[in-house]
Motif scaffolding. Structure first.
Motif, PDB file in Angstrom:
ATOM      1  N   UNK A  74     -32.861  31.924-108.926  1.00 55.99           N
ATOM      2  CA  UNK A  74     -31.894  30.833-109.089  1.00 55.99           C
ATOM      3  C   UNK A  74     -31.743  30.088-107.767  1.00 55.99           C
ATOM      4  N   UNK A  75     -31.596  30.848-106.688  1.00 60.15           N
ATOM      5  CA  UNK A  75     -31.412  30.202-105.401  1.00 60.15           C
ATOM      6  C   UNK A  75     -32.636  29.382-105.013  1.00 60.15           C
ATOM      7  N   UNK A  76     -33.829  29.916-105.261  1.00 63.44           N
ATOM      8  CA  UNK A  76     -35.046  29.178-104.951  1.00 63.44           C
ATOM      9  C   UNK A  76     -35.137  27.886-105.758  1.00 63.44           C
ATOM     10  N   UNK A  77     -34.683  27.922-107.005  1.00 63.93           N
ATOM     11  CA  UNK A  77     -34.678  26.710-107.831  1.00 63.93           C
ATOM     12  C   UNK A  77     -33.707  25.680-107.266  1.00 63.93           C
ATOM     13  N   UNK A  78     -32.549  26.151-106.784  1.00 65.18           N
ATOM     14  CA  UNK A  78     -31.592  25.241-106.157  1.00 65.18           C
ATOM     15  C   UNK A  78     -32.147  24.661-104.869  1.00 65.18           C
ATOM     16  N   UNK A  79     -32.778  25.512-104.065  1.00 63.76           N
ATOM     17  CA  UNK A  79     -33.369  25.046-102.816  1.00 63.76           C
ATOM     18  C   UNK A  79     -34.417  23.970-103.083  1.00 63.76           C
ATOM     19  N   UNK A  80     -35.250  24.214-104.074  1.00 64.35           N
ATOM     20  CA  UNK A  80     -36.290  23.247-104.434  1.00 64.35           C
ATOM     21  C   UNK A  80     -35.661  21.925-104.862  1.00 64.35           C
ATOM     22  N   UNK A  81     -34.568  22.002-105.613  1.00 61.53           N
ATOM     23  CA  UNK A  81     -33.891  20.793-106.075  1.00 61.53           C
ATOM     24  C   UNK A  81     -33.299  20.023-104.896  1.00 61.53           C
ATOM     25  N   UNK A  82     -32.645  20.742-103.994  1.00 63.65           N
ATOM     26  CA  UNK A  82     -32.036  20.085-102.828  1.00 63.65           C
ATOM     27  C   UNK A  82     -33.085  19.358-102.006  1.00 63.65           C
ATOM     28  N   UNK A  83     -34.214  20.035-101.770  1.00 62.21           N
ATOM     29  CA  UNK A  83     -35.229  19.465-100.898  1.00 62.21           C
ATOM     30  C   UNK A  83     -36.073  18.392-101.589  1.00 62.21           C
ATOM     31  N   UNK A  84     -36.195  18.492-102.902  1.00 61.83           N
ATOM     32  CA  UNK A  84     -37.004  17.518-103.630  1.00 61.83           C
ATOM     33  C   UNK A  84     -36.415  16.121-103.514  1.00 61.83           C
ATOM     34  N   UNK A  85     -35.089  16.035-103.599  1.00 68.82           N
ATOM     35  CA  UNK A  85     -34.436  14.740-103.474  1.00 68.82           C
ATOM     36  C   UNK A  85     -34.702  14.107-102.121  1.00 68.82           C
ATOM     37  N   UNK A  86     -34.621  14.921-101.070  1.00 66.91           N
ATOM     38  CA  UNK A  86     -34.897  14.413 -99.725  1.00 66.91           C
ATOM     39  C   UNK A  86     -36.356  14.000 -99.587  1.00 66.91           C
ATOM     40  N   UNK A  87     -37.246  14.807-100.137  1.00 62.76           N
ATOM     41  CA  UNK A  87     -38.677  14.511-100.057  1.00 62.76           C
ATOM     42  C   UNK A  87     -39.005  13.196-100.758  1.00 62.76           C
ATOM     43  N   UNK A  88     -38.381  12.962-101.898  1.00 65.53           N
ATOM     44  CA  UNK A  88     -38.617  11.712-102.629  1.00 65.53           C
ATOM     45  C   UNK A  88     -38.133  10.515-101.811  1.00 65.53           C
ATOM     46  N   UNK A  89     -37.003  10.691-101.143  1.00 65.17           N
ATOM     47  CA  UNK A  89     -36.472   9.614-100.312  1.00 65.17           C
ATOM     48  C   UNK A  89     -37.400   9.309 -99.138  1.00 65.17           C
ATOM     49  N   UNK A  90     -37.907  10.355 -98.494  1.00 67.89           N
ATOM     50  CA  UNK A  90     -38.831  10.163 -97.376  1.00 67.89           C
ATOM     51  C   UNK A  90     -40.119   9.483 -97.830  1.00 67.89           C
ATOM     52  N   UNK A  91     -40.611   9.877 -99.006  1.00 69.89           N
ATOM     53  CA  UNK A  91     -41.835   9.273 -99.546  1.00 69.89           C
ATOM     54  C   UNK A  91     -41.635   7.790 -99.816  1.00 69.89           C
ATOM     55  N   UNK A  92     -40.462   7.431-100.340  1.00 65.24           N
ATOM     56  CA  UNK A  92     -40.147   6.024-100.608  1.00 65.24           C
ATOM     57  C   UNK A  92     -40.086   5.223 -99.318  1.00 65.24           C
ATOM     58  N   UNK A  93     -39.454   5.798 -98.293  1.00 55.18           N
ATOM     59  CA  UNK A  93     -39.376   5.115 -97.001  1.00 55.18           C
ATOM     60  C   UNK A  93     -40.768   4.919 -96.396  1.00 55.18           C
ATOM     61  N   UNK A  94     -41.590   5.948 -96.518  1.00 57.85           N
ATOM     62  CA  UNK A  94     -42.958   5.855 -95.985  1.00 57.85           C
ATOM     63  C   UNK A  94     -43.723   4.736 -96.678  1.00 57.85           C
ATOM     64  N   UNK A  95     -43.597   4.657 -97.998  1.00 51.94           N
ATOM     65  CA  UNK A  95     -44.348   3.659 -98.759  1.00 51.94           C
ATOM     66  C   UNK A  95     -43.881   2.241 -98.442  1.00 51.94           C
ATOM     67  N   UNK A  96     -42.607   2.084 -98.106  1.00 47.10           N
ATOM     68  CA  UNK A  96     -42.070   0.744 -97.883  1.00 47.10           C
ATOM     69  C   UNK A  96     -42.163   0.235 -96.464  1.00 47.10           C
ATOM     70  N   UNK A  97     -42.603   1.065 -95.522  1.00 45.29           N
ATOM     71  CA  UNK A  97     -42.639   0.669 -94.110  1.00 45.29           C
ATOM     72  C   UNK A  97     -43.999   0.100 -93.738  1.00 45.29           C
ATOM     73  N   UNK A  98     -43.992  -0.843 -92.799  1.00 44.77           N
ATOM     74  CA  UNK A  98     -45.240  -1.487 -92.391  1.00 44.77           C
ATOM     75  C   UNK A  98     -46.122  -0.564 -91.566  1.00 44.77           C
ATOM     76  N   UNK A  99     -45.509   0.300 -90.754  1.00 47.98           N
ATOM     77  CA  UNK A  99     -46.272   1.216 -89.910  1.00 47.98           C
ATOM     78  C   UNK A  99     -45.652   2.608 -89.966  1.00 47.98           C
ATOM     79  N   UNK A 100     -46.388   3.594 -89.504  1.00 44.11           N
ATOM     80  CA  UNK A 100     -45.874   4.960 -89.474  1.00 44.11           C
ATOM     81  C   UNK A 100     -44.673   5.088 -88.537  1.00 44.11           C
ATOM     82  N   UNK A 101     -44.710   4.551 -87.300  1.00 48.45           N
ATOM     83  CA  UNK A 101     -43.514   4.638 -86.461  1.00 48.45           C
ATOM     84  C   UNK A 101     -42.287   3.995 -87.097  1.00 48.45           C
ATOM     85  N   UNK A 102     -42.467   2.862 -87.773  1.00 50.24           N
ATOM     86  CA  UNK A 102     -41.347   2.198 -88.446  1.00 50.24           C
ATOM     87  C   UNK A 102     -40.785   3.099 -89.543  1.00 50.24           C
ATOM     88  N   UNK A 103     -41.674   3.752 -90.296  1.00 52.78           N
ATOM     89  CA  UNK A 103     -41.236   4.667 -91.357  1.00 52.78           C
ATOM     90  C   UNK A 103     -40.435   5.821 -90.764  1.00 52.78           C
TER      91      UNK A 103
END
Length: 200
Positions: A54-83
């Protein structure tokens, strides 16, 4: 039928999160989670073989949201440093999430260290994030915004800084402007990664 099963699983996760937050990982038992969720132990074990699962499922859920946000920022930035600098802007959100969950996670880590399989599952998100940043570093080198460096070493340095700041911010929330320190710390790392050869 599938919808009801998913609803039961979600109730178990929500109840477990509430119980863990209120009294910690160690002090929470399966019986209490079941009572809070309004499900039988049979229903619990149908979805999760152990409290650890159960805890591992919660951990995965918590981190998945952050990972999705980081992926979106990476895709929308012109360069890696900007991202990366945009990612630094999410620090306050990460700190708030960590303050609610870090001590529970440390309790869980203490238990997980005695079980190799659980430990492997627990550190998997760390490996995933290191891979994420290593690939970003490679992309930065390819686009010319970063100088040639070992991507794994650079990713480890970024994660080490991030994890260290999360720990400090959780232990001493009023001790500094942690969001500002994240931006400044990342800027120092990026200055080293960009060097005189960088064009961006």
């Amino acid at each position: 039928m599938r919808g009801r099963a998913e609803e039961t699983r979600e109730r178990i996760l929500a109840a477990a999160e509430e119980c863990f937050a209120r009294q910690g990982y160690d002090a929470t038992g399966v019986a209490e989670i079941c009572e809070r969720a309004g499900v039988s132990k049979g229903a619990f074990f149908h979805h999760f073989p152990t409290k650890q699962a159960v805890f591992l499922a919660l951990l995965e859920r918590w981190l998945k949201g952050l990972e999705e946000q980081l992926t979106t920022l990476r895709a929308g930035a012109a360069t890696v440093p900007a991202a990366m600098m945009q990612m630094a802007g999410t620090a306050q959100q990460v700190f708030e999430m960590a303050r609610e969950r870090l001590f529970i996670f440390l309790e869980f880590l203490n238990r997980a260290a005695r079980d190799p399989q659980v430990w492997k599952a627990t550190i998997q998100p760390y490996h995933r994030y290191r891979e994420f940043f290593a690939r970003m570093i490679e992309a930065g080198v390819a686009e010319g915004s970063l100088r040639p460096v070992d991507p794994e070493a650079a990713a480890s340095a970024i994660l080490s800084m991030a994890i260290g700041l999360v720990l400090q911010a959780t232990m001493d929330p009023e001790g500094a402007d942690w969001g500002d320190l994240v931006r400044k710390g990342l800027r120092i790392l990026l200055d080293g990664l960009q060097g005189s050869e960088a064009t961006g």
